[in-house]
Design a protein around this motif. Structure first.
Motif, short mmCIF file in Angstrom:
data_model
loop_
_atom_site.label_atom_id
_atom_site.label_comp_id
_atom_site.label_asym_id
_atom_site.label_seq_id
_atom_site.Cartn_x
_atom_site.Cartn_y
_atom_site.Cartn_z
N LEU A 112 46.95 36.09 40.73
CA LEU A 112 46.55 36.49 38.72
C LEU A 112 45.91 34.31 38.86
O LEU A 112 44.80 34.34 38.54
CB LEU A 112 47.16 36.63 38.28
CG LEU A 112 46.72 36.21 36.58
CD1 LEU A 112 45.45 37.40 36.23
CD2 LEU A 112 47.62 36.99 35.42
N VAL A 113 46.59 33.92 39.76
CA VAL A 113 46.42 31.79 39.47
C VAL A 113 45.41 31.98 40.65
O VAL A 113 45.07 31.20 40.62
CB VAL A 113 48.18 30.82 39.32
CG1 VAL A 113 47.90 29.92 39.69
CG2 VAL A 113 49.09 31.37 39.41
N PHE A 114 45.56 32.27 42.17
CA PHE A 114 44.65 32.55 42.50
C PHE A 114 43.23 32.84 42.85
O PHE A 114 42.38 32.30 42.91
CB PHE A 114 45.32 32.56 44.10
CG PHE A 114 46.92 30.86 44.57
CD1 PHE A 114 46.39 29.72 44.53
CD2 PHE A 114 48.21 31.59 44.50
CE1 PHE A 114 47.29 29.21 44.90
CE2 PHE A 114 48.90 31.07 44.73
CZ PHE A 114 48.72 29.73 45.09
N THR A 115 43.30 34.25 42.15
CA THR A 115 42.08 33.61 41.45
C THR A 115 41.54 33.12 40.54
O THR A 115 40.12 32.87 40.60
CB THR A 115 41.98 35.56 40.61
OG1 THR A 115 42.67 36.57 42.58
CG2 THR A 115 40.77 36.43 40.76
N PHE A 116 42.32 33.01 39.46
CA PHE A 116 41.80 32.69 38.33
C PHE A 116 41.56 30.93 38.59
O PHE A 116 40.11 30.50 38.43
CB PHE A 116 43.35 32.21 37.79
CG PHE A 116 42.37 30.97 36.34
CD1 PHE A 116 42.11 31.61 35.26
CD2 PHE A 116 43.12 30.00 36.23
CE1 PHE A 116 41.72 30.39 34.04
CE2 PHE A 116 42.51 29.11 35.12
CZ PHE A 116 41.82 29.87 34.25
N LEU A 143 50.73 27.64 38.13
CA LEU A 143 51.87 29.26 38.65
C LEU A 143 52.31 29.30 37.87
O LEU A 143 53.24 30.56 37.61
CB LEU A 143 52.36 28.95 40.52
CG LEU A 143 51.36 29.31 41.39
CD1 LEU A 143 52.64 28.82 42.26
CD2 LEU A 143 51.27 30.82 41.17
N PHE A 144 53.48 28.13 37.61
CA PHE A 144 54.83 28.18 36.53
C PHE A 144 54.31 28.81 35.09
O PHE A 144 55.18 30.05 34.58
CB PHE A 144 54.85 26.40 35.82
CG PHE A 144 56.20 26.50 36.95
CD1 PHE A 144 55.79 26.76 38.58
CD2 PHE A 144 56.87 25.68 36.49
CE1 PHE A 144 56.58 25.75 39.04
CE2 PHE A 144 58.32 25.33 37.70
CZ PHE A 144 58.32 25.56 39.26
N LEU A 145 53.14 28.04 34.37
CA LEU A 145 52.20 28.68 33.51
C LEU A 145 52.26 30.39 33.25
O LEU A 145 52.09 30.74 32.57
CB LEU A 145 50.93 28.19 33.35
CG LEU A 145 50.55 26.96 32.41
CD1 LEU A 145 49.21 26.45 32.73
CD2 LEU A 145 51.70 26.03 31.25
N VAL A 146 51.68 30.93 34.28
CA VAL A 146 51.51 32.47 34.33
C VAL A 146 52.88 32.65 34.69
O VAL A 146 53.23 33.85 34.05
CB VAL A 146 50.65 32.60 35.38
CG1 VAL A 146 50.47 34.30 35.33
CG2 VAL A 146 49.19 32.33 35.00
N TYR A 147 53.43 31.94 35.79
CA TYR A 147 54.59 33.10 36.00
C TYR A 147 56.04 32.73 34.90
O TYR A 147 56.42 34.55 34.39
CB TYR A 147 55.62 32.59 36.71
CG TYR A 147 56.45 33.61 37.60
CD1 TYR A 147 57.05 34.55 38.03
CD2 TYR A 147 57.92 32.50 38.09
CE1 TYR A 147 57.61 35.48 38.31
CE2 TYR A 147 58.58 33.05 38.54
CZ TYR A 147 58.53 34.77 38.72
OH TYR A 147 59.21 35.93 39.55
N PHE A 148 56.01 31.67 34.44
CA PHE A 148 57.08 31.93 32.74
C PHE A 148 56.86 31.67 31.94
O PHE A 148 57.07 32.46 30.82
CB PHE A 148 58.10 30.10 33.52
CG PHE A 148 58.22 30.17 34.61
CD1 PHE A 148 59.67 30.78 35.06
CD2 PHE A 148 58.47 28.69 35.38
CE1 PHE A 148 60.73 30.38 36.12
CE2 PHE A 148 59.44 28.96 36.59
CZ PHE A 148 60.10 29.47 36.83
N GLY A 149 55.24 31.60 31.51
CA GLY A 149 54.66 31.19 30.41
C GLY A 149 53.92 32.50 29.89
O GLY A 149 54.30 32.90 28.63
N LEU A 204 43.91 36.13 50.95
CA LEU A 204 43.19 37.53 50.90
C LEU A 204 42.87 37.72 50.03
O LEU A 204 41.79 38.19 49.70
CB LEU A 204 43.59 38.11 52.10
CG LEU A 204 43.79 37.37 54.02
CD1 LEU A 204 43.33 38.61 54.82
CD2 LEU A 204 41.94 36.73 53.98
N ILE A 205 43.67 38.40 48.87
CA ILE A 205 42.88 39.68 48.03
C ILE A 205 42.82 38.13 46.74
O ILE A 205 41.29 39.41 46.22
CB ILE A 205 44.44 39.71 47.27
CG1 ILE A 205 45.22 41.34 48.47
CG2 ILE A 205 44.40 40.38 46.58
CD1 ILE A 205 46.77 41.49 48.10
N ALA A 206 42.76 36.98 46.80
CA ALA A 206 42.71 36.47 45.99
C ALA A 206 41.88 36.05 46.39
O ALA A 206 40.77 35.77 45.52
CB ALA A 206 43.32 34.93 45.34
#
Lengths: 224, 226
Positions: free
Chosen positions: A97-101, A74-80, A30-32
């Motif tokens: 962040l990812v789901f908004t992107f 998700l991996f790119l943002v969370y780990f990267g 919902l936020i995204a």
């Protein structure tokens, strides 16, 4: 045996815990979605620009988001990001962040589709009647695009809810994880709990997404 | 190469590239069978809906709603961890293919259905009045036109399903996601592991995406009377 194990759902607050887990993913979506819709509208308008640089940027952004699986993002943002810039984002922040992107790109493409589906003569007629550009947009284009857009935006919400189930793979405690915890905690008393817990999780998702899909379909039929 | 080596551990990437190739094989195998069966299931479902076969039609609607409104990861968890409790034990590969087919079948069905619906009823009637049998009319007249209309949606579904296979790492299948996660966990070479992951998916999906665009452009003539 399997018939008895269904009672695990009613033991203690297990069912409420599952619902709480579901809320974690639904809240993220919902936020995204809430962020994606305004950003997507801006991006959609940006995409209709004739400027070749604007076109290039939006093309690359959209294609990248379309081609990469959401789990990779998700991996790119969370780990990267942590690694590259030292941003220590929580898994929830990364997920939003990812789901908004992702949602902004998808929403932008829907907005672009709706905008270019308005025939040229609508703009010309409005100009002939003395509307300014701003007025044309506000009184003529927006109301028409809104009807085309709303069902699609609702559909995007169900896709978002389904896709946020992935956050368990970056370590968030959501409905699948809660289910796993319940199963593990009751391994000896309820050996067949997995069948019921995962079956119920499946149905929970269904009963969240199905009504939303129905609303979208009804709106689409009514406004055709 | 010199420039790259400042930022990335090129040796590391060269050392683990074969692992990615092997993992890409897993991704491709699962995607291939999943897509193939999805097309079959989708085609059958669309046929049932087109001919409005009673009972089967309702079953297909229930299946489509269930499949479209639940995430693949949850379907896989049910198949992989839930079903063994009633004695149905499938390997992770089989679960992944069954799950992907369960998900993809409904998407393919919708694609075929919209194609079939786009061909006007009058064409079937005209064909029959010209002496075609219903089967001939379907095969020679309706289906080719319907397929041309369905192609863009079918291509989009193929790309969607390949992307969805990334989820199978959740049931411990050693696909691309799984290898990347492993390398990050073991060696902390996050940049290299993630870069190779992105490159692997680009190599897999970019050609298909471009091919789909070309195919769509080529088939645009198929719309009758437009």
């Amino acid at each position: 045996m399997q018939d008895l194990d269904i009672s695990i759902l009613f033991k203690g607050i297990n069912f409420l815990r599952l619902l709480g887990g579901l809320w974690v993913t639904v809240r993220i979506s919902l936020i995204a979605v809430g962020l994606s819709i305004p950003l997507g509208i801006l991006f959609g308008m940006f995409m209709t620009l004739k400027n070749p640089i604007a076109k290039g940027i939006s093309r690359i952004y959209l294609d990248f988001v379309r081609i990469m699986p959401q789990l990779v993002l998700l991996f790119l943002v969370y780990f990267g990001l942590t690694r590259a810039f030292g941003w220590n984002l929580s898994n929830e922040a990364s997920a939003i962040l990812v789901f908004t992107f992702w949602g902004t790109a998808e929403m932008g493409d829907l907005v672009r589709g709706a905008l270019i589906s308005i025939p040229r003569h609508q703009y010309d007629s409005a100009a002939a009647l003395g509307f300014t550009k701003m007025q044309t947009f506000y009184y003529i284009i927006v109301p028409q695009t809104f009807r085309r857009l709303l069902p699609l935006a609702i559909n995007l919400t169900t896709r978002m809810i389904k896709t946020t189930s992935l956050v368990v793979l970056i370590g968030m405690v959501e409905v699948l994880k809660v289910g796993q915890q319940i199963i593990d905690a009751n391994r000896f008393d309820y050996p067949n709990a997995a069948l019921w817990i995962y079956g119920v999780v499946f149905l929970l998702y269904f009963f969240v997404c199905w009504p939303i899909s129905l609303i979208a379909r009804k709106l689409e039929e009514r406004w055709r | 190469m010199e420039f790259l080596a400042q930022w990335l551990d090129v040796d590391f990437m060269a050392r683990f590239a074969p692992m990615y190739v092997k993992a890409a094989g897993v991704t491709i195998t699962i995607a291939f069978w999943g897509i193939l069966f999805s097309l079959i299931v989708g085609f059958l479902c669309a046929t049932v809906q087109y001919y409005r076969i009673p009972i089967l039609k309702q079953m297909v609607s229930v299946y489509i709603e269930l499949s479209r409104n639940t995430p693949l990861l949850v379907q896989l968890f049910f198949l992989y961890f839930g079903l063994p409790k009633v004695g149905i034990v499938w390997s992770a590969e089989v679960c992944a293919i069954v799950g992907l087919t369960f998900l993809g079948g409904s998407y393919m069905a919708e694609a075929f259905r919209s194609g079939l619906e786009s061909v006007e009823k009058i064409q079937m009637e005209s064909a029959i009045s010209l002496g075609f049998s219903p089967w001939q009319a379907m095969r020679e007249i309706i289906f080719p036109q319907a397929l041309a209309v369905s192609i863009p949606a079918l291509c989009a579904n193929v790309i969607f399903l390949i992307k969805e296979t990334s989820v199978v790492s959740g049931i411990a299948l050693a696909d691309l996601m799984y290898v990347a996660k492993d390398l990050i966990g073991i060696y902390y070479q996050t940049d290299e592991a993630l870069l190779m992951l992105v490159l692997a998916y680009l190599v897999l999906l970019l050609p298909i995406s471009i091919l789909a665009t070309l195919l769509e452009r080529r088939l645009r003539y198929a719309g009758f009377g437009h």
